[in-house]
Design an enzyme around this catalytic site. Structure first.
Site, PDB file in Angstrom:
ATOM      1  N   CYS A  13       0.829  -1.206   0.000  1.00  0.00           N
ATOM      2  CA  CYS A  13       0.000   0.000   0.000  1.00  0.00           C
ATOM      3  C   CYS A  13       0.863   1.255   0.000  1.00  0.00           C
ATOM      4  O   CYS A  13       0.576   2.219  -0.711  1.00  0.00           O
ATOM      5  CB  CYS A  13      -0.933  -0.009   1.212  1.00  0.00           C
ATOM      6  SG  CYS A  13      -1.968  -1.496   1.290  1.00  0.00           S
ATOM      7  N   SER A  14       1.923   1.238   0.778  1.00  0.00           N
ATOM      8  CA  SER A  14       2.793   2.415   0.910  1.00  0.00           C
ATOM      9  C   SER A  14       3.820   2.539  -0.205  1.00  0.00           C
ATOM     10  O   SER A  14       4.220   3.651  -0.551  1.00  0.00           O
ATOM     11  CB  SER A  14       3.533   2.379   2.246  1.00  0.00           C
ATOM     12  OG  SER A  14       2.631   2.576   3.305  1.00  0.00           O
TER      13      SER A  14
END
Length: 161
Positions: free
Chosen positions: A49-50
């Site tokens: 996600c990051s």
């Protein structure tokens, strides 16, 4: 069953990240009368996600917002975590939706049980486009580490003027 094209976004209470802390809102308020791009992630600060999913939307937020009224990200995290992640990712153009109890994830049919990894109920990795609360595109990535159907490039390809 996950939400599909032609379905209406269910009305669910949710938290946003306000300047003074968590603020109450609803999906009705977020989606009514607008073209909204919503992408969901399994968790703020998680590697995929990051490192992959959020950065694409941050880099191309202006391109998305040329064709949509709102660009939003939801995760099954609290508003304080979502605010910290927004700052960490330089994602000020993105409306952060904190789905701390997974109510929106469940209502969209996008919940997954990540208890085996000690993470409880989370969201699937997805993106959708809604016009006045009606879904016109939905893409769900189910393969671990793959950001394809929910990527910013895929969303941009489905956004019509």
């Amino acid at each position: 069953m996950p939400i599909s094209v032609g379905d209406k976004i269910p009305d669910v209470s949710i938290k946003t990240v306000g300047p003074d802390g968590p603020e109450d809102t609803s999906t009705q308020e977020v989606f009514a009368g607008k073209r909204v791009v919503l992408f969901g992630v399994p968790g703020a600060f998680t590697p995929g996600c990051s490192n992959t999913h959020m950065p694409g939307f941050v880099i191309k937020a202006d391109k998305v917002l040329e064709k949509a009224d709102t660009l939003a990200c939801m995760a099954v995290n609290d508003a304080f975590v979502m605010r910290a992640w927004q700052k960490d990712q330089n994602a000020q153009a993105i409306l952060m939706l904190a789905d701390g109890n997974a109510e929106l994830a469940r209502a969209l049919g996008m919940e997954k049980d990540a208890s085996g990894a000690g993470m409880g109920i989370r969201s699937l990795r997805f993106a959708l486009i809604a016009e006045d609360g009606v879904v016109s595109y939905v893409g769900i990535d189910t393969e671990r580490g793959v950001v394809d159907k929910s990527s910013v490039d895929t969303v941009l390809a489905h956004l019509k003027n």
